[in-house]
Design an enzyme around this catalytic site. Structure first.
Site, PDB file in Angstrom:
ATOM      1  N   ASP A 156      -0.810  -5.218   6.335  1.00  7.96           N
ATOM      2  CA  ASP A 156      -1.806  -5.887   5.415  1.00  7.96           C
ATOM      3  C   ASP A 156      -1.680  -6.015   4.281  1.00  7.96           C
ATOM      4  O   ASP A 156      -0.770  -5.158   3.438  1.00  7.96           O
ATOM      5  CB  ASP A 156      -3.319  -5.242   5.681  1.00  7.96           C
ATOM      6  CG  ASP A 156      -3.294  -3.743   4.991  1.00  7.96           C
ATOM      7  OD1 ASP A 156      -2.473  -2.938   5.338  1.00  7.96           O
ATOM      8  OD2 ASP A 156      -4.336  -3.431   4.329  1.00  7.96           O
ATOM      9  N   GLU A 157      -2.028  -7.149   3.597  1.00  8.29           N
ATOM     10  CA  GLU A 157      -1.766  -7.233   2.351  1.00  8.29           C
ATOM     11  C   GLU A 157      -0.835  -7.083   1.233  1.00  8.29           C
ATOM     12  O   GLU A 157      -0.785  -6.196   0.088  1.00  8.29           O
ATOM     13  CB  GLU A 157      -3.073  -6.413   1.473  1.00  8.29           C
ATOM     14  CG  GLU A 157      -4.452  -6.646   1.867  1.00  8.29           C
ATOM     15  CD  GLU A 157      -5.603  -5.762   1.478  1.00  8.29           C
ATOM     16  OE1 GLU A 157      -6.695  -6.526   1.080  1.00  8.29           O
ATOM     17  OE2 GLU A 157      -5.521  -4.554   1.265  1.00  8.29           O
ATOM     18  N   ALA A 158       0.506  -7.212   1.920  1.00  6.89           N
ATOM     19  CA  ALA A 158       1.833  -6.936   1.431  1.00  6.89           C
ATOM     20  C   ALA A 158       1.939  -8.427   0.395  1.00  6.89           C
ATOM     21  O   ALA A 158       2.748  -9.391   0.607  1.00  6.89           O
ATOM     22  CB  ALA A 158       2.877  -7.187   2.449  1.00  6.89           C
TER      23      ALA A 158
ATOM     24  N   HIS B 211       0.877  -1.240  -0.097  1.00  7.19           N
ATOM     25  CA  HIS B 211       0.025  -0.036  -0.040  1.00  7.19           C
ATOM     26  C   HIS B 211       0.631   1.369  -0.124  1.00  7.19           C
ATOM     27  O   HIS B 211       0.457   2.382   0.515  1.00  7.19           O
ATOM     28  CB  HIS B 211      -1.079   0.277   1.182  1.00  7.19           C
ATOM     29  CG  HIS B 211      -1.907  -0.865   1.312  1.00  7.19           C
ATOM     30  ND1 HIS B 211      -3.195  -1.024   0.562  1.00  7.19           N
ATOM     31  CD2 HIS B 211      -1.965  -2.488   1.775  1.00  7.19           C
ATOM     32  CE1 HIS B 211      -3.947  -2.167   0.804  1.00  7.19           C
ATOM     33  NE2 HIS B 211      -3.316  -2.875   1.383  1.00  7.19           N
TER      34      HIS B 211
END
Ligand code: TNX
Length: 483
Positions: A295-297, A232
């Site tokens: 998150d969401e790496a 992100h």
């Protein structure tokens, strides 16, 4: 007059309703310590009733800091008789929460931004109230679409009546970097100029951010700023390409995909950058928490993710702050003591093994399961705004769940309701997603279990009159609230 059960949300721990009412008039004097709670109550009455209550040494409206010890930090005791309203707490925070209850005992018209004639009657009650959880959060994503200081203050105003005490600001994402960092001016000169779709983005100057922190503090809310890492991060890398992995020159991004960006994990310059960012962020943030995302790496290998967190978390901790991170960070080795993990996956998914392990080591959990607590999910198939990757989330579904039953044995410290803004562009859009779900999440966070939908929906229905009086026009007219 029969006794009507007042429509209090969140429901107090102990409520007894008595015969009779207290009637507030222009002569009703207010006494209380010099604090936010007293000022808030005076301002509320001035605004809706048109006259500031006269002050007195001992008013018929009396706020005092002599509450019994078992009220704790945020508890209060409220006794309304025909003669007087007595609010007692141990702390100014407790008084502030109690004032919100008194506000809900007054007629809906008390929410009016312009003076109305009244009458201003309060039913006689005795209430003893303390919160179930200490972390009762709302989150606003100002990265996907930028929301300015006025919009953030309005968001705070929406959370205050329901006794939320944490404002989590998601300040950075692929689509924009929203906080001025003087040592790295391009983050905002360049990295703040985009957002999802059209529009010029925007950012908070340091003065803006300080104004938000002060406004939150005046409402007994703690700001938890998030810098989302190591994924992100497209906006940061578009501003400073040396932060990107070798061979990549990132451009500003206006889409809504997730999981495509990551910082250069093995470049020491990445950590110089993060050190500078956390130093600035900590200087602007009086609260004890810094949120590092995590998150969401999805491009980052497990090995790199661990290496990244091992280098990054001490940079936050050294400012004497407690780290908060999304649940994926459970997989990082050596999480600093007290790290708060924020659970966000839907409740029907199995609990990931690293999270279960972290929970059994006693790390505190904040519960934000997407199919219950995500305010950006559509209510139903007809909702124009919002996403639906976690399914639709109706009013009842967001209310009827138990944060302590998801991860067996976990130390759950609270609940947080995130509002992601991929599809939301105006403050009215935010209201549409908040109401009528936000009060239910407040009750999940504050009131004792278990939940009783029929009693709750009756109270919730009564609150629509408050939103009408406040001039909130865009709340979702949910069929679930119909008789
Ligand atoms: C997942 S929840 C995300 C966000 C999105 C959101 C949309 C989480 C930690 N990451 O990046 O905005 O879903 O619902």
């Amino acid at each position: 007059m029969g006794r009507v059960i007042p429509a209090l949300i969140p429901a107090p721990r102990v409520l007894a309703v008595h015969d009779g009412v207290f009637e507030l008039t222009a002569d009703t004097a207010l006494s209380g310590p010099e604090c936010h709670a007293t000022r808030f109550l005076a301002a509320l009455l001035r605004r809706a009733a048109g006259h500031a209550p006269p002050s007195a040494r001992e008013g018929a409206l009396a706020l005092t800091l002599d509450g019994p010890a078992d009220l704790g930090e945020e508890g209060y005791r409220l006794d309304v008789t025909a003669e007087a309203v007595r609010l007692r707490a141990r702390t100014e925070e407790g008084l502030f929460r109690g004032v919100q209850t008194l506000r809900q005992l007054l007629p809906a018209e008390i929410e009016s931004p312009a003076p109305l004639p009244g009458p201003w009657r309060v039913p006689c009650v005795s209430i003893t109230d303390t919160p179930r959880f200490r972390w009762r959060g709302v989150m606003l994503d100002v990265a996907r679409h930028f929301f300015d200081v006025a919009a953030v203050k309005r968001f705070i105003d929406r959370a205050v009546p329901y006794k939320f005490n944490i404002l989590h600001l998601h300040l950075t994402d692929d689509q924009g970097w929203r906080l001025e960092i003087p040592s790295h001016p391009r983050l905002t000169e360049h990295g703040a100029t985009s957002q999802v779709g059209e529009g010029d983005g925007g950012h908070f100057t340091r003065a803006d951010f300080t104004e938000i922190v002060a406004y939150a503090a005046a409402h007994h809310m703690t700001v938890v700023p998030e810098i989302d890492l190591p994924g992100h991060t497209q906006a940061a890398m578009a501003s400073y390409p040396h932060l990107a992995p070798e061979g990549v020159t990132p451009e500003l991004y206006r889409g809504i995909d997730v999981g495509f960006s990551q910082l250069a994990i093995h470049n020491p310059a990445t950590y110089d950058f993060l050190d500078a960012v956390f130093t600035e962020l900590a200087a602007l943030t009086p609260g004890p928490y810094l949120h590092v995302g995590g998150d969401e790496a999805l491009q980052t290998t497990a090995e790199d993710y661990a290496a990244f967190m091992t280098r990054t978390l001490p940079l936050a901790v050294r400012h004497d702050r407690t780290v908060v991170a999304w649940q994926e960070a459970a997989a990082a080795p050596d999480l600093p003591e007290g790290t708060h993990l924020q659970y966000w996956r839907p409740t029907h998914e199995p609990v990931p093994e690293p999270l279960a392990a972290a929970a059994s080591r006693g790390l505190p959990l904040i519960m934000s399961p997407a199919n219950r607590a995500y305010l950006d999910m559509k209510y139903d198939d007809d909702t124009a705004l919002g996403l639906r990757w976690a399914g639709t989330v109706g009013v009842r579904q967001s209310y009827e769940w138990d944060p302590e039953s998801l991860v067996p044995g976990a130390r759950v410290v609270g609940v947080e309701a995130p509002l992601w803004t991929e599809t939301l562009t105006t403050p009215d859009d935010l209201d549409h997603m908040l109401y009528p779900r936000l009060p239910g999440l407040a009750e999940v966070a504050w009131s004792p279990a278990p939940k009783d939908w029929p009693s709750y929906v009756t109270r919730l229905r009564a609150h629509t009159a408050r939103w009408d009086a406040a001039g909130i026009t865009s709340y979702h007219r949910s069929p679930e609230l119909e008789d």
